[in-house]
Design a protein around this motif. Structure first.
Motif, PDB file in Angstrom:
ATOM      1  N   VAL A 100      67.808  14.133  18.809  1.00 45.89           N
ATOM      2  CA  VAL A 100      68.684  15.077  19.497  1.00 45.89           C
ATOM      3  C   VAL A 100      67.431  15.452  19.948  1.00 45.89           C
ATOM      4  CG1 VAL A 100      69.414  16.945  19.164  1.00 45.89           C
ATOM      5  CG2 VAL A 100      70.427  15.463  18.587  1.00 45.89           C
ATOM      6  N   ALA A 101      67.227  15.748  21.423  1.00 50.77           N
ATOM      7  CA  ALA A 101      66.425  16.227  22.535  1.00 50.77           C
ATOM      8  C   ALA A 101      66.546  18.028  22.018  1.00 50.77           C
ATOM      9  CB  ALA A 101      67.102  16.216  24.233  1.00 50.77           C
ATOM     10  N   VAL A 102      64.981  18.570  22.194  1.00 51.12           N
ATOM     11  CA  VAL A 102      64.876  20.304  21.232  1.00 51.12           C
ATOM     12  C   VAL A 102      65.387  20.593  23.279  1.00 51.12           C
ATOM     13  CG1 VAL A 102      64.012  21.901  19.771  1.00 51.12           C
ATOM     14  CG2 VAL A 102      64.452  19.295  18.789  1.00 51.12           C
ATOM     15  N   SER A 103      65.992  20.672  23.830  1.00 46.85           N
ATOM     16  CA  SER A 103      66.145  21.028  24.910  1.00 46.85           C
ATOM     17  C   SER A 103      64.992  22.733  25.445  1.00 46.85           C
ATOM     18  CB  SER A 103      67.371  21.530  25.469  1.00 46.85           C
ATOM     19  OG  SER A 103      67.859  22.096  25.111  1.00 46.85           O
ATOM     20  N   GLN A 104      64.953  23.729  23.915  1.00 47.61           N
ATOM     21  CA  GLN A 104      64.721  25.233  24.278  1.00 47.61           C
ATOM     22  C   GLN A 104      63.149  24.444  24.425  1.00 47.61           C
ATOM     23  OE1 GLN A 104      63.626  27.977  20.924  1.00 47.61           O
ATOM     24  NE2 GLN A 104      65.295  28.600  21.766  1.00 47.61           N
ATOM     25  N   ARG A 105      62.392  23.528  23.674  1.00 49.04           N
ATOM     26  CA  ARG A 105      60.652  23.764  23.776  1.00 49.04           C
ATOM     27  C   ARG A 105      61.043  22.566  24.968  1.00 49.04           C
ATOM     28  NH1 ARG A 105      60.318  18.927  19.507  1.00 49.04           N
ATOM     29  NH2 ARG A 105      60.732  21.041  18.195  1.00 49.04           N
ATOM     30  N   HIS A 106      61.705  21.688  25.726  1.00 50.24           N
ATOM     31  CA  HIS A 106      61.049  21.020  26.494  1.00 50.24           C
ATOM     32  C   HIS A 106      61.564  21.628  27.952  1.00 50.24           C
ATOM     33  CE1 HIS A 106      60.757  17.921  24.094  1.00 50.24           C
ATOM     34  NE2 HIS A 106      62.047  17.268  23.412  1.00 50.24           N
ATOM     35  N   ILE A 107      62.340  22.633  28.202  1.00 50.37           N
ATOM     36  CA  ILE A 107      62.158  23.346  29.065  1.00 50.37           C
ATOM     37  C   ILE A 107      61.440  24.266  29.320  1.00 50.37           C
ATOM     38  CG2 ILE A 107      64.252  24.790  30.483  1.00 50.37           C
ATOM     39  CD1 ILE A 107      65.071  21.563  31.083  1.00 50.37           C
ATOM     40  N   GLY A 108      61.185  24.547  28.217  1.00 54.38           N
ATOM     41  CA  GLY A 108      60.360  25.957  28.064  1.00 54.38           C
ATOM     42  C   GLY A 108      58.560  25.655  28.347  1.00 54.38           C
ATOM     43  N   ARG A 109      58.743  24.354  27.918  1.00 55.65           N
ATOM     44  CA  ARG A 109      57.283  23.462  28.830  1.00 55.65           C
ATOM     45  C   ARG A 109      57.173  23.471  29.748  1.00 55.65           C
ATOM     46  NH1 ARG A 109      52.353  23.739  27.349  1.00 55.65           N
ATOM     47  NH2 ARG A 109      52.033  24.329  29.123  1.00 55.65           N
ATOM     48  N   LEU A 110      58.628  22.794  30.884  1.00 53.86           N
ATOM     49  CA  LEU A 110      58.427  22.936  32.107  1.00 53.86           C
ATOM     50  C   LEU A 110      58.740  24.366  32.630  1.00 53.86           C
ATOM     51  CD1 LEU A 110      59.486  21.091  34.643  1.00 53.86           C
ATOM     52  CD2 LEU A 110      61.972  22.055  33.770  1.00 53.86           C
ATOM     53  N   LEU A 111      58.361  24.976  32.539  1.00 51.81           N
ATOM     54  CA  LEU A 111      58.832  26.360  32.824  1.00 51.81           C
ATOM     55  C   LEU A 111      57.246  26.790  32.631  1.00 51.81           C
ATOM     56  CD1 LEU A 111      62.069  28.166  31.619  1.00 51.81           C
ATOM     57  CD2 LEU A 111      61.521  27.166  34.576  1.00 51.81           C
ATOM     58  N   ALA A 112      56.499  26.532  31.829  1.00 46.47           N
ATOM     59  CA  ALA A 112      54.893  27.141  32.281  1.00 46.47           C
ATOM     60  C   ALA A 112      54.328  26.118  32.667  1.00 46.47           C
ATOM     61  CB  ALA A 112      54.556  26.999  30.353  1.00 46.47           C
ATOM     62  N   ASP A 113      54.740  25.010  32.892  1.00 46.07           N
ATOM     63  CA  ASP A 113      54.062  24.240  33.998  1.00 46.07           C
ATOM     64  C   ASP A 113      53.885  24.386  35.539  1.00 46.07           C
ATOM     65  OD1 ASP A 113      53.063  22.388  31.614  1.00 46.07           O
ATOM     66  OD2 ASP A 113      54.126  20.847  31.874  1.00 46.07           O
ATOM     67  N   LEU A 114      55.523  25.033  35.366  1.00 43.17           N
ATOM     68  CA  LEU A 114      55.486  25.749  36.896  1.00 43.17           C
ATOM     69  C   LEU A 114      54.637  27.174  36.955  1.00 43.17           C
ATOM     70  CD1 LEU A 114      59.613  24.523  37.046  1.00 43.17           C
ATOM     71  CD2 LEU A 114      56.923  23.397  37.725  1.00 43.17           C
ATOM     72  N   PHE A 115      55.065  27.831  36.311  1.00 43.67           N
ATOM     73  CA  PHE A 115      55.214  29.356  36.521  1.00 43.67           C
ATOM     74  C   PHE A 115      53.944  30.366  35.681  1.00 43.67           C
ATOM     75  CE2 PHE A 115      59.051  28.513  37.900  1.00 43.67           C
ATOM     76  CZ  PHE A 115      59.339  28.373  38.712  1.00 43.67           C
ATOM     77  N   ASP A 116      53.383  31.389  35.886  1.00 45.26           N
ATOM     78  CA  ASP A 116      52.420  31.751  35.560  1.00 45.26           C
ATOM     79  C   ASP A 116      53.046  33.227  34.279  1.00 45.26           C
ATOM     80  OD1 ASP A 116      49.654  30.797  36.713  1.00 45.26           O
ATOM     81  OD2 ASP A 116      51.208  31.517  38.660  1.00 45.26           O
ATOM     82  N   ALA A 117      53.850  33.084  35.111  1.00 41.76           N
ATOM     83  CA  ALA A 117      54.790  34.497  33.853  1.00 41.76           C
ATOM     84  C   ALA A 117      56.236  33.902  34.527  1.00 41.76           C
ATOM     85  CB  ALA A 117      54.729  35.846  34.296  1.00 41.76           C
ATOM     86  N   VAL A 118      57.131  34.495  33.407  1.00 41.08           N
ATOM     87  CA  VAL A 118      58.728  34.208  33.150  1.00 41.08           C
ATOM     88  C   VAL A 118      59.218  35.912  32.568  1.00 41.08           C
ATOM     89  CG1 VAL A 118      60.803  32.605  32.288  1.00 41.08           C
ATOM     90  CG2 VAL A 118      58.655  31.959  32.475  1.00 41.08           C
TER      91      VAL A 118
END
Length: 297
Positions: A100-118
């Motif tokens: 099972v893909a732990v989507s919270q972790r992977h989408i969280g990492r994607l957003l961290a790579d794109l943005f300086d703040a969320v």
């Protein structure tokens, strides 16, 4: 600084821009016949850009967000802040079976790579304490809509019994009860599937005051509907519901209303006919705090 907004969150973004005294531009989006997205940003961007978009119905939006953020960097933006009042993919926070893909972790990492703040509001976190555990950024800011909801409820009702639908809502509903001066109860819920839940109400007198069912989000609407059915069986006459995020997928709103909920209120994290609790003040305060160096959360 500049606020970049998408058309599906434009009224809210305009209110936020007005509060912050910032200019606003709209991201140009076009969808080709095969579903691909065309994205165009203003060619001249300041060093700090705030991108505003709530991430309900997220799959296309995430691609468009990725294209926008990468293009903003190419156009000279040095600092990117995402303001996403509804944050997607937070439910799946562990692998309940192998593969099972732990989507919270992977989408969280994607957003961290794109943005300086969320910056987000009431994210659906259960097994972690802080948003930074899902989005590894110093400025991963989780706001709470409780005060805005409490102020709204006090304007609508002189008294009410607040009902949380499950144990996870206890702390939130208890805080709301303190802010409003209303009593509260918490039900027990077992989820059997996407559209199947069982609910047990605590023993209480539901007959002599309005009842407000309180939840962080309404997706299929089955939890709210089941609570309303049980409240009617207990003799409750006036039943309302308030949610932070009005996802209302498929027939959710119809199911909720047919179950006997008299009034349905939500914040404007998602644009919907029930969206009457504005979050621009909460979001503006968070942006100001972040800029002043107090925005970790």
């Amino acid at each position: 600084m500049l606020i970049l907004a998408f058309s599906d969150y434009l009224p809210q973004a305009r209110r936020l821009a007005k509060r912050l005294g910032l200019p606003l531009a709209v991201v140009e989006v076009h969808h080709f016949p095969d579903g691909e997205s065309f994205i165009a940003l203003p060619p001249d961007l300041p060093e700090h850009v705030l991108i505003c978009r709530s991430l309900n119905q997220p799959n296309d939006k995430l691609i468009e967000l990725w294209l926008s953020a990468r293009t903003a960097r190419e156009l000279g933006a040095k600092r990117l802040t995402l303001i996403a009042p509804y944050l997607c993919y937070m439910r799946q926070d562990f692998a309940n079976r192998p593969g099972v893909a732990v989507s919270q972790r992977h989408i969280g990492r994607l957003l961290a790579d794109l943005f300086d703040a969320v910056i987000t509001v009431d994210p659906h976190l259960h097994r972690i304490d802080r948003l930074q555990q899902a989005i590894p950024l110093d400025h991963a800011i989780s706001l709470n809509a409780t005060a805005a909801i409490a102020d709204f409820l006090k304007q609508q009702l002189d008294t009410a019994l607040l009902l949380g639908p499950d144990s996870e809502s206890r702390q939130w509903v208890a805080t709301l009860a303190v802010m409003t001066g209303f009593a509260f109860q918490v039900a027990e819920k077992v989820r059997l599937g996407d559209t199947q839940v069982t609910l047990t109400l605590p023993e209480a007198d539901y007959r002599h005051q309005p009842v407000v069912i309180v939840d962080d989000m309404a997706s299929t609407g089955r939890t709210l509907a089941k609570a309303a059915e049980l409240l009617k069986a207990k003799g409750a006459g006036e039943i309302h519901a308030v949610v932070t995020h009005a996802l209302f997928c498929g027939d959710a709103e119809r199911v909720i209303r047919e179950a006997g909920i008299q009034t349905l209120w939500s914040t404007d994290s998602i644009d919907h006919t029930t969206s009457c609790i504005r979050l621009d003040g909460l979001l503006a305060d968070a942006v100001k705090a972040m800029l002043n160096g107090n925005g970790k959360g």
